[in-house]
Scaffold this active site. Structure first.
Site, PDB file in Angstrom:
ATOM      1  N   SER A  82       0.870  -1.189   0.000  1.00  0.00           N
ATOM      2  CA  SER A  82       0.000   0.000   0.000  1.00  0.00           C
ATOM      3  C   SER A  82       0.896   1.225   0.000  1.00  0.00           C
ATOM      4  O   SER A  82       2.084   1.137   0.362  1.00  0.00           O
ATOM      5  CB  SER A  82      -0.840  -0.013   1.283  1.00  0.00           C
ATOM      6  OG  SER A  82      -1.494   1.217   1.488  1.00  0.00           O
ATOM      7  N   TYR A 107      -2.081  -1.439  10.450  1.00  0.00           N
ATOM      8  CA  TYR A 107      -2.058  -1.530   8.985  1.00  0.00           C
ATOM      9  C   TYR A 107      -0.736  -0.998   8.436  1.00  0.00           C
ATOM     10  O   TYR A 107      -0.087  -1.639   7.599  1.00  0.00           O
ATOM     11  CB  TYR A 107      -3.241  -0.736   8.430  1.00  0.00           C
ATOM     12  CG  TYR A 107      -3.496  -0.901   6.948  1.00  0.00           C
ATOM     13  CD1 TYR A 107      -4.287  -1.944   6.467  1.00  0.00           C
ATOM     14  CD2 TYR A 107      -2.973   0.003   6.033  1.00  0.00           C
ATOM     15  CE1 TYR A 107      -4.539  -2.079   5.115  1.00  0.00           C
ATOM     16  CE2 TYR A 107      -3.221  -0.126   4.667  1.00  0.00           C
ATOM     17  CZ  TYR A 107      -4.006  -1.169   4.214  1.00  0.00           C
ATOM     18  OH  TYR A 107      -4.254  -1.310   2.864  1.00  0.00           O
TER      19      TYR A 107
HETATM   20  P1  NAD Z   1     -11.591  -6.104   0.050  1.00  0.00           P
HETATM   21  O1  NAD Z   1     -12.159  -5.989   1.421  1.00  0.00           O
HETATM   22  O2  NAD Z   1     -12.421  -5.750  -1.135  1.00  0.00           O
HETATM   23  O3  NAD Z   1     -11.043  -7.596  -0.187  1.00  0.00           O
HETATM   24  C1  NAD Z   1     -10.303  -8.274   0.801  1.00  0.00           C
HETATM   25  C2  NAD Z   1     -10.216  -9.732   0.440  1.00  0.00           C
HETATM   26  O4  NAD Z   1      -9.485 -10.413   1.482  1.00  0.00           O
HETATM   27  C3  NAD Z   1     -11.594 -10.411   0.370  1.00  0.00           C
HETATM   28  O5  NAD Z   1     -11.579 -11.383  -0.656  1.00  0.00           O
HETATM   29  C4  NAD Z   1     -11.707 -11.092   1.737  1.00  0.00           C
HETATM   30  O6  NAD Z   1     -12.588 -12.219   1.752  1.00  0.00           O
HETATM   31  C5  NAD Z   1     -10.256 -11.510   1.937  1.00  0.00           C
HETATM   32  N1  NAD Z   1      -9.946 -11.812   3.332  1.00  0.00           N
HETATM   33  C6  NAD Z   1     -10.061 -11.011   4.417  1.00  0.00           C
HETATM   34  N2  NAD Z   1      -9.683 -11.682   5.527  1.00  0.00           N
HETATM   35  C7  NAD Z   1      -9.301 -12.915   5.120  1.00  0.00           C
HETATM   36  C8  NAD Z   1      -8.813 -14.079   5.793  1.00  0.00           C
HETATM   37  N3  NAD Z   1      -8.634 -14.110   7.121  1.00  0.00           N
HETATM   38  N4  NAD Z   1      -8.528 -15.173   5.046  1.00  0.00           N
HETATM   39  C9  NAD Z   1      -8.725 -15.173   3.704  1.00  0.00           C
HETATM   40  N5  NAD Z   1      -9.185 -14.115   3.024  1.00  0.00           N
HETATM   41  C10 NAD Z   1      -9.474 -13.017   3.728  1.00  0.00           C
HETATM   42  O7  NAD Z   1     -10.245  -5.243   0.111  1.00  0.00           O
HETATM   43  P2  NAD Z   1      -9.289  -4.651  -1.034  1.00  0.00           P
HETATM   44  O8  NAD Z   1      -9.369  -3.187  -0.959  1.00  0.00           O
HETATM   45  O9  NAD Z   1      -9.480  -5.352  -2.321  1.00  0.00           O
HETATM   46  O10 NAD Z   1      -7.866  -5.037  -0.405  1.00  0.00           O
HETATM   47  C11 NAD Z   1      -7.007  -6.022  -0.935  1.00  0.00           C
HETATM   48  C12 NAD Z   1      -5.581  -5.714  -0.521  1.00  0.00           C
HETATM   49  O11 NAD Z   1      -5.194  -4.470  -1.085  1.00  0.00           O
HETATM   50  C13 NAD Z   1      -5.384  -5.588   0.987  1.00  0.00           C
HETATM   51  O12 NAD Z   1      -4.154  -6.172   1.351  1.00  0.00           O
HETATM   52  C14 NAD Z   1      -5.355  -4.084   1.178  1.00  0.00           C
HETATM   53  O13 NAD Z   1      -4.620  -3.722   2.325  1.00  0.00           O
HETATM   54  C15 NAD Z   1      -4.655  -3.653  -0.086  1.00  0.00           C
HETATM   55  N6  NAD Z   1      -4.846  -2.233  -0.436  1.00  0.00           N
HETATM   56  C16 NAD Z   1      -6.092  -1.727  -0.666  1.00  0.00           C
HETATM   57  C17 NAD Z   1      -6.218  -0.398  -1.015  1.00  0.00           C
HETATM   58  C18 NAD Z   1      -7.546   0.224  -1.300  1.00  0.00           C
HETATM   59  O14 NAD Z   1      -7.598   1.460  -1.453  1.00  0.00           O
HETATM   60  N7  NAD Z   1      -8.614  -0.523  -1.429  1.00  0.00           N
HETATM   61  C19 NAD Z   1      -5.091   0.416  -1.105  1.00  0.00           C
HETATM   62  C20 NAD Z   1      -3.843  -0.128  -0.850  1.00  0.00           C
HETATM   63  C21 NAD Z   1      -3.744  -1.466  -0.532  1.00  0.00           C
END
Ligand code: NAD
Length: 258
Positions: free
Chosen positions: A140, A153
């Protein structure tokens, strides 16, 4: 032989976007994550039919090392190899450090950081043996800079960038690369919840809070999309990226440039 990819947390958001891009590029896909069983089945059969690849699903809980090891073993069993590992599953919780619940700290470190260690540890022997592998850690902008109320985080995301460097160095002459992708804001359920919480707290609209969120952190006032990140993942798996390793690639509308 068709290469195969594990994408953790691919039932939603960024993980689903990356799984879709890799499927379109011809990789067999091991899906993972929580969600409605019928929805997951639809994604699993939909990707396989549309792209003529094989798909499977692991319900592994990323907070459980034994589940993670089983997911890697199941991938080798289903597809004959594990070539690409996308460590993407993640959760968020916000509070001041002095108010941050211990169990939220433990869960975020387990899912956002330790899971990537356990999955990499299980996949690396297969990748090194076949002299080809790609590990991509979804970090991130918060892997490079901090923000208030995100102690666990930010710690986890800085940690995963450190781990990326070590794995890259150790695997440098085994045909295996390891890189981190550092997105800025992506409008997924994880961010939508933060926006809705802010709108409720501030008595404003969701649209106003979307604009405010982008305005606070990003020179570019637009969200990055899961498709943008899928495109980068496909590139990192390509031959042109064979010497790109140990990096943290920002896709953040200029967030960390300031
Ligand atoms: P999201 O909530 O849409 O998806 C998260 C996914 O992780 C889902 O499929 C969920 O079922 C899965 N998950 C959560 N806990 C779990 C567990 N214990 N075991 C297995 N699966 C699990 O979130 P997102 O925004 O798509 O985030 C995905 C990644 O991207 C994360 O690591 C997040 O930190 C990172 N990220 C997101 C953003 C953003 O702006 N959305 C920015 C930077 C980084």
């Amino acid at each position: 032989m068709t290469k195969s990819a594990i994408v953790t947390g691919s039932t939603s958001g960024i993980g689903l976007g990356i799984a879709t891009s890799l499927a379109a590029a011809g990789y067999n896909i091991m899906l993972n994550g929580f969600g409605d069983a019928a929805e997951i089945e639809k994604v699993k059969t939909g990707l396989a039919q549309k792209h003529g690849i094989k798909t499977a699903y692991s319900a592994a809980d990323m907070s459980k090392p034994a589940d993670i090891r089983q997911m890697v073993a199941d991938t080798v069993e289903a597809f004959g190899s594990v070539d690409v590992l996308i460590n993407n599953a993640g959760i968020q919780f916000t509070a001041l450090t002095e108010d941050f619940p211990d169990e939220k700290w433990d869960a975020i470190i387990a899912i956002n950081l330790s899971a990537a260690f356990h999955a990499s540890k299980a996949a690396l022997p297969h990748m090194k043996k076949q002299k080809w592998g790609r590990i991509i850690n979804i970090a991130s902008a918060h892997g490079l800079v901090g923000s208030a109320q995100k102690v666990a985080y930010v710690a986890a995301k800085h940690g995963i960038i450190g781990m990326t460097k070590v794995v890259a160095i150790e695997a440098a002459n085994d045909g295996v690369t390891c890189n981190a992708i550092c997105p800025g804001w992506v409008l997924t359920p994880l961010v939508q919840k933060q926006i809705e919480d802010r709108a409720q707290k501030n008595g404003t609209s969701v649209e106003a809070e979307k604009a405010a969120l982008l305005g606070e952190k990003q020179p570019m006032k637009q969200f990055t999309t899961p498709e943008h990140l899928g495109g980068l993942a496909v590139y990192l798996c390509s031959d042109n990226a064979e010497t790109t390793t140990g990096t943290a690639l920002s896709v953040d509308g200029g967030w960390v440039a300031e």
